[in-house]
Design a protein around this motif. Structure first.
Motif, PDB file in Angstrom:
ATOM      1  N   UNK A 128      15.049  14.757 -25.938  1.00 42.99           N
ATOM      2  CA  UNK A 128      16.488  14.955 -26.127  1.00 42.99           C
ATOM      3  C   UNK A 128      17.155  13.672 -26.617  1.00 42.99           C
ATOM      4  N   UNK A 129      16.742  12.538 -26.051  1.00 47.54           N
ATOM      5  CA  UNK A 129      17.353  11.266 -26.412  1.00 47.54           C
ATOM      6  C   UNK A 129      17.050  10.852 -27.851  1.00 47.54           C
ATOM      7  N   UNK A 130      16.046  11.481 -28.473  1.00 45.76           N
ATOM      8  CA  UNK A 130      15.705  11.192 -29.860  1.00 45.76           C
ATOM      9  C   UNK A 130      16.611  11.936 -30.839  1.00 45.76           C
ATOM     10  N   UNK A 131      17.359  12.928 -30.338  1.00 46.47           N
ATOM     11  CA  UNK A 131      18.209  13.748 -31.199  1.00 46.47           C
ATOM     12  C   UNK A 131      19.518  13.048 -31.540  1.00 46.47           C
ATOM     13  N   UNK A 132      20.067  13.389 -32.710  1.00 47.23           N
ATOM     14  CA  UNK A 132      21.413  12.920 -33.033  1.00 47.23           C
ATOM     15  C   UNK A 132      22.411  13.848 -32.335  1.00 47.23           C
ATOM     16  N   UNK A 133      23.698  13.618 -32.482  1.00 47.85           N
ATOM     17  CA  UNK A 133      24.701  14.403 -31.768  1.00 47.85           C
ATOM     18  C   UNK A 133      24.633  15.885 -32.107  1.00 47.85           C
TER      19      UNK A 133
END
Length: 127
Positions: free
Chosen positions: A93-98
């Motif tokens: 999840x933390x690798x995703x952009x907004x």
């Protein structure tokens, strides 16, 4: 807006720990702890999140900004520590952009409304 670094520092101070004491608990050096607190490390390693929360007597959810209140983390509380699968999901999840995060959140919320994907407890919590 409070950052993860701000929350780490606030929790450290509330716990009465010096930077050196926290570093020792984490088996890190003091410079690394300062980097965490100053948000110099953009992607906090997932392997440090749980030990960091435990050392600060809080929850990973609070450090990440998911819980707004910093109630002292109680290991015997109803909410267990994050599982390996949950940590893996969090890491991805933390690798995703907004935009990706918004899509992921919507997908998870949609899944929690479908009985075949939920345990009884999870379904009741989603309602």
């Amino acid at each position: 807006m409070s950052t993860i670094g701000n929350r780490i520092k606030q929790c450290r101070l509330a716990a009465g720990l010096s930077v050196d004491e926290l570093a020792e608990k984490l088996h890190k050096n003091r410079a690394t702890v300062y980097r965490y607190e100053n948000d110099d490390i953009k992607d906090l390693p997932i392997t440090i999140l749980e030990p960091l929360a435990q050392a600060l007597n809080t929850s990973p959810a609070y450090l990440l900004g998911w819980n707004k209140s910093n109630d002292a983390y109680n290991k015997s509380a109803k909410e267990p520590a994050l599982t390996d699968d949950e940590l893996k999901l969090l890491s991805n999840y933390r690798k995703l952009n907004n935009t990706g995060k918004t899509v992921a959140q919507g997908s998870i919320e949609a899944l929690t409304t479908q009985e075949q994907f939920c345990t009884k407890v999870k379904r009741d919590e989603a309602i």
